[in-house]
Design a protein around this motif. Sequence first.
Motif, PDB file in Angstrom:
ATOM      1  N   GLU A 116       1.545  -0.868  -0.066  1.00 49.89           N
ATOM      2  CA  GLU A 116       0.057  -0.212  -0.066  1.00 49.89           C
ATOM      3  C   GLU A 116       0.562   1.005   0.065  1.00 49.89           C
ATOM      4  N   GLU A 117       1.622   0.837   0.743  1.00 46.67           N
ATOM      5  CA  GLU A 117       2.621   2.733   0.831  1.00 46.67           C
ATOM      6  C   GLU A 117       3.439   2.796  -0.869  1.00 46.67           C
ATOM      7  N   PHE A 118       3.801   1.332  -1.344  1.00 53.19           N
ATOM      8  CA  PHE A 118       4.383   1.857  -2.858  1.00 53.19           C
ATOM      9  C   PHE A 118       3.329   2.100  -3.423  1.00 53.19           C
ATOM     10  N   ARG A 136       0.927   3.956  -2.678  1.00 52.07           N
ATOM     11  CA  ARG A 136       0.851   5.772  -2.810  1.00 52.07           C
ATOM     12  C   ARG A 136       1.994   6.513  -2.796  1.00 52.07           C
ATOM     13  N   LEU A 137       2.719   6.358  -3.032  1.00 50.93           N
ATOM     14  CA  LEU A 137       4.259   6.912  -3.267  1.00 50.93           C
ATOM     15  C   LEU A 137       4.515   7.065  -4.727  1.00 50.93           C
ATOM     16  N   THR A 138       3.643   5.883  -5.509  1.00 47.38           N
ATOM     17  CA  THR A 138       4.581   5.516  -6.235  1.00 47.38           C
ATOM     18  C   THR A 138       3.253   6.509  -7.608  1.00 47.38           C
ATOM     19  N   GLU A 139       2.031   7.006  -6.935  1.00 48.06           N
ATOM     20  CA  GLU A 139       0.735   7.611  -7.615  1.00 48.06           C
ATOM     21  C   GLU A 139       0.909   8.685  -8.521  1.00 48.06           C
ATOM     22  N   ALA A 186       3.289   7.965 -11.656  1.00 51.39           N
ATOM     23  CA  ALA A 186       4.265   8.118 -11.643  1.00 51.39           C
ATOM     24  C   ALA A 186       3.704   7.978 -13.219  1.00 51.39           C
ATOM     25  N   ARG A 193       2.763   4.103 -14.204  1.00 48.15           N
ATOM     26  CA  ARG A 193       1.944   3.634 -13.009  1.00 48.15           C
ATOM     27  C   ARG A 193       0.840   4.031 -14.566  1.00 48.15           C
TER      28      ARG A 193
END
Length: 66
Positions: free
Chosen positions: A50-52, A54-57, A59, A62
Amino acid sequence: MYFQHRLSPWDMVAGILLVEEAGGVITDRNGNRATLYSDGIIASNPSLHEEFLRLTEGADWRLPAM
């Protein structure tokens, strides 16, 4: 953590099975359960996934492949 673009279905089938059987999470670029037809995958343990996402939203990688 592992992510990859444009794998062939035969490359993903064993990975999906192994990750899920080991208790990991494997999704497509949008966080939906990965299938053999996903155009990119993200595989991780549940606590990082989930953190990954969130952090790559937002990009570029994606976004769906054209």
